[in-house]
Write an enzyme that holds these catalytic residues in place. Sequence first.
Site, mmCIF file in Angstrom:
data_model
loop_
_atom_site.group_PDB
_atom_site.id
_atom_site.type_symbol
_atom_site.label_atom_id
_atom_site.label_comp_id
_atom_site.label_asym_id
_atom_site.label_seq_id
_atom_site.Cartn_x
_atom_site.Cartn_y
_atom_site.Cartn_z
ATOM 1 N N GLU A 297 0.763 -1.180 0.092
ATOM 2 C CA GLU A 297 0.062 0.128 -0.073
ATOM 3 C C GLU A 297 1.074 1.266 -0.011
ATOM 4 O O GLU A 297 0.571 2.317 0.667
ATOM 5 C CB GLU A 297 -0.942 0.065 1.194
ATOM 6 N N GLY A 298 1.828 1.240 -0.774
ATOM 7 C CA GLY A 298 2.874 2.401 -0.809
ATOM 8 C C GLY A 298 3.959 2.017 0.311
ATOM 9 O O GLY A 298 3.652 2.241 1.500
#
Length: 580
Positions: free
Chosen positions: A439-440
């Site tokens: 998620e980043g």
Amino acid sequence: MTPFTPPTQDQLLAIRVNAGIEQLAASEKFAHAESDLVEAIVEGVGQFAAGEFAPLNRIGDLEGAKLENGVVRLPDGFKEAYEGYVEQGWNSIGSSTDFGGQGLPFTLACNVLENLGAANMAFSLLPMLSVGAVEALEHHGNEAQQSMYLPDLISGKWSGTMNLTEPAAGSDVGALRSTAEPITDGEHAGKYKIKGQKIYITWGDHTLAENIIHLVLARLPGAPEGTRGISLFVVPKYHVNADGSLGPHNDLRPVSLEHKLGINASPTCVMSYGDNDNCIGELVGAENRGLMAMFTMMNNARINVGNQGVQIGERATQQAIAYAIDRVQSARAGSPDKTPVAIIEHPDVRRMILRMKALTEGARALLYYCAGQVDRGTLGDSEARTRAEILVPLLKAWGTDVGVEVAGIGVQIHGGMGFVEETGAAQHWRDSRIAPIYEGTNGIQAADLVTRKLGMEGGEAILALFADIARDASGEPALAVLAQDCAAIAQWMRDEASLDDRLAGSVPFCTMASVAVAGWQLMKQAEAVAAGAAPALLETKPVTARFFLDRIVPEAAGLKASATAGAEGLYTLSPEALAS
């Protein structure tokens, strides 16, 4: 592996003090979130997680998900536990009542995931991704899509996924090559043929839910290069008929499962779409605006991944304390009695356990403060919405770093028994290690903080956060100084530093800011407990909050030099010299 005990009292304190659930319940939208219901939800989901999800944690790690004849299978017990989760309505807590949800605050949905994830992090990824799919369709789907997909996604009868990453793209989403060809005639006219391969698709296939609704990024013909040319499509595993019944299998399949360090019961799939040129999807939102729509889902997911740091921290702490109480080794240093004592009596073990507790409770305080700001934003408070956006990278980055650190300390407390698999301590560390990556990555979160978030309202939004902390921390000099240092760094980054200088200092600055907010919110908890808010925590909360303020806050203040050192020293050596 030690059984999971829900930290109900600490969760309720964070929900009341940091999220401000009573103020939320004063609104018309969240009027049902009264104290009795909040307690029933927190206690109920905690009991469910401990009774149904937790017993599957170890078997899920040992046996894992398996791809058999093109279908992903989970160990015995997973299907029954998921059915119980759906039947009891836990998946629908925070979703819209228009489509069968309970319409309660996002704060309480975070608590559901906190308990599920602490009990079984790998399993909790299934509902976590579904929540994100619901969020994306609620904000960007048309009425027909919402009516078709949301009721069963919200109930949990169907699950959802997010399909961004491709073999050659990684974090550079703009490099993806999956395609979407418009269909102009026949039964699927107006829809699209999806073709491409996606990797790292969490719960991309399984048999626990009746259908899987994939949200897939792809390019239309002639779309611009980069992120400006990406569109979002909803692609069901099984076609959905007009009456809501399931039709034939869509042209998509799991090609393989990744062999991972941890979260082995979470099937991380390589997914192939359109092998037979007959994978059908529908456009969600406007053409070439898919990344904006997907970011709705990603923002939600980043909060929930930060939550995973709290989850694994809680589970690892419980495991370590139980072991330290039971393990007898050596006499207490300096004691005239040379009888061996439980290792929890030794000073350094005490230090490690208090650090585990303080970090986990600090991350929990940050989690619920962020969730409460999200809920206020939903009610129309624009300042809270802005603050939540600033808090998201702090929670995702520092929260997951906390999870890894705490799980690592848990292994250390177990000593050699932590390095072998029998105790289960190693599983917590292995499971935790993915959270700073997906998620980043946490470096991306820190970069977001010193670019887009620093630029909000010309930098005044983030400065207002640090001013609030400094104002409230007048009685806590170390915390006040940290907040003032954060403000000074933010002003330097805004007014003087180059982009490279900001990025070079982004991670230490992100850590400083996160610790400042977490310390602030822990301070508020300690004040509330002293005023009688949580009698069950009257003995413990002042100690863990004091440990955080006296030891962790000064550590973070020591990062100021690193945050402002600039980028020049990073580029003194060439890549070749670095490799020599």
